[in-house]
Design a protein around this motif. Structure first.
Motif, PDB file in Angstrom:
ATOM      1  N   THR A 172      -0.824   2.692  -3.795  1.00 44.21           N
ATOM      2  CA  THR A 172      -1.004   0.804  -2.064  1.00 44.21           C
ATOM      3  C   THR A 172      -2.923   1.025  -2.388  1.00 44.21           C
ATOM      4  O   THR A 172      -2.934  -0.256  -1.948  1.00 44.21           O
ATOM      5  N   TRP A 173      -3.681   1.792  -3.773  1.00 43.35           N
ATOM      6  CA  TRP A 173      -4.692   1.755  -3.191  1.00 43.35           C
ATOM      7  C   TRP A 173      -5.377   0.673  -4.945  1.00 43.35           C
ATOM      8  O   TRP A 173      -6.939   0.653  -4.714  1.00 43.35           O
ATOM      9  N   ARG A 174      -4.451   0.322  -5.518  1.00 43.98           N
ATOM     10  CA  ARG A 174      -5.103  -0.433  -6.837  1.00 43.98           C
ATOM     11  C   ARG A 174      -5.609  -0.967  -6.996  1.00 43.98           C
ATOM     12  O   ARG A 174      -6.612  -2.006  -7.634  1.00 43.98           O
ATOM     13  N   GLY A 175      -5.523  -2.007  -6.336  1.00 39.62           N
ATOM     14  CA  GLY A 175      -6.155  -3.342  -6.148  1.00 39.62           C
ATOM     15  C   GLY A 175      -8.121  -2.852  -4.542  1.00 39.62           C
ATOM     16  O   GLY A 175      -8.575  -4.550  -4.926  1.00 39.62           O
ATOM     17  N   ILE A 176      -7.984  -2.261  -4.413  1.00 39.68           N
ATOM     18  CA  ILE A 176      -8.725  -2.098  -3.714  1.00 39.68           C
ATOM     19  C   ILE A 176     -10.273  -0.767  -4.123  1.00 39.68           C
ATOM     20  O   ILE A 176     -11.149  -0.824  -4.191  1.00 39.68           O
ATOM     21  N   VAL A 177      -9.585   0.780  -4.347  1.00 39.98           N
ATOM     22  CA  VAL A 177      -9.754   0.873  -5.414  1.00 39.98           C
ATOM     23  C   VAL A 177     -11.100   1.083  -6.153  1.00 39.98           C
ATOM     24  O   VAL A 177     -12.023   0.911  -6.112  1.00 39.98           O
ATOM     25  N   PRO A 178     -10.881  -0.051  -7.367  1.00 45.77           N
ATOM     26  CA  PRO A 178     -12.445  -0.194  -7.937  1.00 45.77           C
ATOM     27  C   PRO A 178     -13.663  -1.049  -7.293  1.00 45.77           C
ATOM     28  O   PRO A 178     -14.829  -0.841  -8.124  1.00 45.77           O
TER      29      PRO A 178
END
Length: 292
Positions: A40-46
């Motif tokens: 879900t957070w693959r675009g946010i965690v980085p």
């Protein structure tokens, strides 16, 4: 491919957890919803991991994390227990908590029940428990939009959610809401996660274990007394990020929220229900403006 750490918790489950960012940086836990995972957070965690310790578990029942056998094992208090046990395991006392969908439901509960641990709260398209239950009684449109919950509680659907049934489920219950964001590697990853033995039943058991009452259209069931009684406030600073195109959770979920959350900021963004997939930059921007 995301590196995951397998962590055994005293709550009786093992969770796969994505951990990113500098050790000792302020901790942010990110809780996904149905039917997802840490992805879900693959675009946010980085972005978060530049200056935070970002911790995104595959919650119980999802992907390769443990899948207890009983419906009662997926009651919200069990899942809040996993969150707190994970924080303890990682040596984190107080933290920012971010939740989307069912992860947001868990986040609301954790914030209400453990303000000593949850320092700040970020909710992404997940209704406050009182507002949601009240809307299911008082708002005909929200009641109609929520009938999928009754379908998901029917255990008869589980046997069809294998093989091509998973492809159909992805096309009808997930991909159509992500505005073309679910393609290629991401699509294959979700199908692989859902194909773990018992995964679909375990994920749907979150709905079955919930005490939320979903009346049928036109039904007039007894009204729960708590809907019209005083309700404890959320005391933490809270950011609610809301995709205005959500067809499952309607804008009524924001009505009266400020009375229940005194320190509230609401950011409306251009997205549907799966905001972290459809518009991750809007989520990042809203959190950064808010001070994360």
């Amino acid at each position: 491919m995301t590196d995951l750490t397998r962590i055994a918790l005293p709550t009786g489950v093992e969770l796969d957890v994505q951990i990113a960012g500098p050790e000792g940086a302020p901790a942010v836990f990110l809780l996904h919803g149905f039917p997802e995972s840490h992805r879900t957070w693959r675009g946010i965690v980085p972005d978060l991991a530049r200056d935070h310790r970002a911790i995104a578990p595959d919650q119980r029942g999802y992907a390769a994390s443990s899948k207890p056998a009983n419906v009662a094992d997926y009651a919200p208090d069990r899942i809040v227990g996993d969150l707190l046990a994970l924080a303890d395991h990682l040596g984190v006392d107080r933290f920012t908590l971010v939740g989307h969908d069912w992860g947001g439901a868990v986040a609301w509960m954790a914030a209400l029940g453990r303000p000593d641990r949850v320092e700040r709260l970020v909710i992404v398209n997940a209704p406050h428990p009182l507002v949601f239950q009240r809307s299911l009684f008082d708002d005909a449109d929200q009641r109609a939009a929520s009938q999928y919950i009754t379908r998901f509680r029917d255990t008869g659907i589980d046997q069809g959610l294998v093989g091509q049934g998973l492809e159909r489920f992805l096309a009808t219950s997930f991909a159509q809401h992500t505005a073309g964001a679910l393609l290629g590697e991401d699509k294959a990853a979700y199908l692989a996660e859902w194909s773990h033995p018992g995964a679909m039943t375990a994920m749907l058991n979150w709905y079955r274990a919930s005490s939320i009452v979903v009346p049928a259209p036109g039904e007039d069931p007894p009204r729960p007394a708590f809907l019209d009684a005083p309700f404890p406030p959320v005391t933490q600073p809270t950011l609610v990020i809301w995709g205005t195109g959500d067809k499952a959770l309607l804008p009524v979920q924001l009505d009266g929220l400020d009375a229940l959350v005194p320190d509230l900021t609401v950011e409306r963004v251009d997205a549907g229900h799966f905001v972290p997939w459809q518009n991750p930059q809007a989520v990042i921007d809203a959190m950064r403006r808010w001070g994360i």
